[in-house]
Design an enzyme around this catalytic site. Structure first.
Site, PDB file in Angstrom:
ATOM      1  N   ASP A   1      -7.209  14.949   6.344  1.00 55.96           N
ATOM      2  CA  ASP A   1      -6.148  14.657   7.315  1.00 55.96           C
ATOM      3  C   ASP A   1      -5.988  13.135   7.386  1.00 55.96           C
ATOM      4  O   ASP A   1      -6.479  12.420   6.516  1.00 55.96           O
ATOM      5  CB  ASP A   1      -6.453  15.306   8.677  1.00 55.96           C
ATOM      6  CG  ASP A   1      -7.669  14.711   9.357  1.00 55.96           C
ATOM      7  OD1 ASP A   1      -8.234  13.712   8.847  1.00 55.96           O
ATOM      8  OD2 ASP A   1      -8.074  15.244  10.408  1.00 55.96           O
TER       9      ASP A   1
ATOM     10  N   GLY B   1      -7.365  10.916   9.222  1.00 58.18           N
ATOM     11  CA  GLY B   1      -8.511  10.125   9.681  1.00 58.18           C
ATOM     12  C   GLY B   1      -9.505   9.842   8.567  1.00 58.18           C
ATOM     13  O   GLY B   1      -9.289  10.193   7.401  1.00 58.18           O
TER      14      GLY B   1
ATOM     15  N   ARG C   1       0.835  -1.204   0.000  1.00 62.01           N
ATOM     16  CA  ARG C   1       0.000   0.000   0.000  1.00 62.01           C
ATOM     17  C   ARG C   1       0.873   1.260   0.000  1.00 62.01           C
ATOM     18  O   ARG C   1       0.550   2.260  -0.639  1.00 62.01           O
ATOM     19  CB  ARG C   1      -0.893  -0.064   1.251  1.00 62.01           C
ATOM     20  CG  ARG C   1      -1.923   0.992   1.354  1.00 62.01           C
ATOM     21  CD  ARG C   1      -3.100   0.757   0.423  1.00 62.01           C
ATOM     22  NE  ARG C   1      -4.015   1.871   0.571  1.00 62.01           N
ATOM     23  CZ  ARG C   1      -5.322   1.797   0.510  1.00 62.01           C
ATOM     24  NH1 ARG C   1      -5.903   0.640   0.261  1.00 62.01           N
ATOM     25  NH2 ARG C   1      -6.080   2.852   0.656  1.00 62.01           N
TER      26      ARG C   1
ATOM     27  N   ASN D   1     -11.794  16.617   0.236  1.00 65.07           N
ATOM     28  CA  ASN D   1     -12.633  15.446  -0.024  1.00 65.07           C
ATOM     29  C   ASN D   1     -14.078  15.835   0.253  1.00 65.07           C
ATOM     30  O   ASN D   1     -14.342  16.737   1.059  1.00 65.07           O
ATOM     31  CB  ASN D   1     -12.202  14.291   0.889  1.00 65.07           C
ATOM     32  CG  ASN D   1     -12.824  12.960   0.477  1.00 65.07           C
ATOM     33  OD1 ASN D   1     -13.414  12.841  -0.596  1.00 65.07           O
ATOM     34  ND2 ASN D   1     -12.683  11.972   1.339  1.00 65.07           N
ATOM     35  N   THR D   2     -14.982  15.165  -0.414  1.00 66.14           N
ATOM     36  CA  THR D   2     -16.400  15.380  -0.113  1.00 66.14           C
ATOM     37  C   THR D   2     -16.949  14.105   0.507  1.00 66.14           C
ATOM     38  O   THR D   2     -16.594  13.000   0.097  1.00 66.14           O
ATOM     39  CB  THR D   2     -17.226  15.699  -1.365  1.00 66.14           C
ATOM     40  OG1 THR D   2     -17.312  14.546  -2.182  1.00 66.14           O
ATOM     41  CG2 THR D   2     -16.625  16.828  -2.155  1.00 66.14           C
ATOM     42  N   HIS D   3     -17.819  14.284   1.476  1.00 67.64           N
ATOM     43  CA  HIS D   3     -18.408  13.142   2.176  1.00 67.64           C
ATOM     44  C   HIS D   3     -19.929  13.323   2.185  1.00 67.64           C
ATOM     45  O   HIS D   3     -20.415  14.394   2.558  1.00 67.64           O
ATOM     46  CB  HIS D   3     -17.859  13.104   3.610  1.00 67.64           C
ATOM     47  CG  HIS D   3     -18.479  12.022   4.427  1.00 67.64           C
ATOM     48  ND1 HIS D   3     -18.465  10.706   4.032  1.00 67.64           N
ATOM     49  CD2 HIS D   3     -19.143  12.053   5.608  1.00 67.64           C
ATOM     50  CE1 HIS D   3     -19.093   9.983   4.931  1.00 67.64           C
ATOM     51  NE2 HIS D   3     -19.522  10.770   5.889  1.00 67.64           N
TER      52      HIS D   3
ATOM     53  N   ASP E   1     -12.749  10.860   7.083  1.00 66.10           N
ATOM     54  CA  ASP E   1     -13.733  11.954   7.017  1.00 66.10           C
ATOM     55  C   ASP E   1     -13.688  12.849   8.255  1.00 66.10           C
ATOM     56  O   ASP E   1     -14.721  13.356   8.708  1.00 66.10           O
ATOM     57  CB  ASP E   1     -15.152  11.379   6.820  1.00 66.10           C
ATOM     58  CG  ASP E   1     -15.258  10.567   5.541  1.00 66.10           C
ATOM     59  OD1 ASP E   1     -14.615  10.952   4.541  1.00 66.10           O
ATOM     60  OD2 ASP E   1     -15.956   9.546   5.527  1.00 66.10           O
TER      61      ASP E   1
HETATM   62  C1  GRF Z   1     -20.236  11.238  -3.707  1.00 65.03           C
HETATM   63  O1  GRF Z   1     -21.450  11.273  -2.996  1.00 65.03           O
HETATM   64  C2  GRF Z   1     -19.073  11.250  -2.761  1.00 65.03           C
HETATM   65  O2  GRF Z   1     -19.244  12.056  -1.651  1.00 65.03           O
HETATM   66  C3  GRF Z   1     -19.039   9.798  -2.363  1.00 65.03           C
HETATM   67  O3  GRF Z   1     -19.259   9.105  -3.556  1.00 65.03           O
HETATM   68  C4  GRF Z   1     -20.033   9.922  -4.419  1.00 65.03           C
HETATM   69  C5  GRF Z   1     -19.267  10.078  -5.712  1.00 65.03           C
HETATM   70  O4  GRF Z   1     -20.089  10.423  -6.756  1.00 65.03           O
HETATM   71  N1  GRF Z   1     -17.814   9.469  -1.696  1.00 65.03           N
HETATM   72  P1  GRF Z   1     -19.508  10.794  -8.208  1.00 65.03           P
HETATM   73  O5  GRF Z   1     -18.507   9.711  -8.608  1.00 65.03           O
HETATM   74  O6  GRF Z   1     -18.875  12.143  -8.132  1.00 65.03           O
HETATM   75  O7  GRF Z   1     -20.703  10.773  -9.109  1.00 65.03           O
END
Ligand code: GRF
Length: 203
Positions: free
Chosen positions: A144, A146, A68, A110-112, A148
């Site tokens: 970071d 962790g 990894r 990142n988006t969560h 999310d």
């Molecule tokens: C998003 O909701 C993201 O937050 C999550 O997976 C989804 C990705 O969607 N981790 P896409 O590939 O951008 O359509």
């Protein structure tokens, strides 16, 4: 920030967040451009979206490396070659390692699909539904070490409706998530940002 901030976007799937960024970047006034798209797997719609937009792509698959850590170094080098101002993990389903974090500290987002600190991890929409919350949403954060847990850049609330299943709820979250991502990345690109402990300030 330079006149046009350089974004490297990482994807693992459908890439609708990536598409929203590509569409926003078509306007020079947005202040950013996607200079490369990276993935941890082949044959995904996210890579096809990049190719259709004429954006260079690269793939670094974990199973192609002896460890990894080795994969993480390869991913770090691939991203660094494009000299990003911001790295955006947009549906990238891997945790990056120490090398990556050290290289891009404070400039990886990142988006969560949940309202942090609730429901971290891979199943935010399903866990929100199972818990019975009436409001969930999406969180944009600075990555970071962790899961999310990083300092929060922006959040958006999304109502849970009575008839929702995991798919319908996640789709509603994703629509709000894309708008939040585009708005926040644009502000960061145009006005800069700072991270002070857990507090992120734009501009
Ligand atoms: C998003 O909701 C993201 O937050 C999550 O997976 C989804 C990705 O969607 N981790 P896409 O590939 O951008 O359509």
């Amino acid at each position: 920030m330079p006149a046009s901030a350089r974004l490297v976007v990482l994807v693992s799937g459908s890439g609708t967040n990536l598409q929203a960024l590509l569409d926003a970047c078509a306007d020079p006034a947005y202040g950013a451009r996607v200079v490369a798209v990276g993935a941890d797997r082949d044959d995904i719609e996210g890579l096809a979206r990049a190719e259709r937009a004429g954006v260079p792509t690269f793939v670094r698959r974990v199973p192609d490396y002896t460890s990894r850590e080795h994969w993480d170094r390869a991913l770090t080098d691939a991203v660094a070659a494009f000299e990003p101002d911001l790295v955006v993990s947009a549906g990238f389903m891997k945790l990056v390692g120490e090398d990556f974090l050290a290289r891009f500290e404070g400039r990886m987002l990142n988006t969560h699909p949940a309202l942090s600190p609730s429901f971290p991890g891979m199943h935010g929409p399903a866990e929100a539904l199972a818990y019975g919350v009436k409001v969930t949403g999406a969180t944009l954060f600075v990555v970071d070490g962790g899961i999310d847990t990083g300092p929060i850049v922006a959040q958006v609330a999304v109502p849970v409706e009575d008839g929702d299943d995991q798919a319908s709820l996640h789709e509603r979250i994703k629509a709000a998530e894309r708008a939040m991502l585009v708005e926040s990345v644009g502000r960061m690109a145009r006005a800069g940002w700072s991270v002070d402990g857990r507090r992120v300030r734009l501009g």
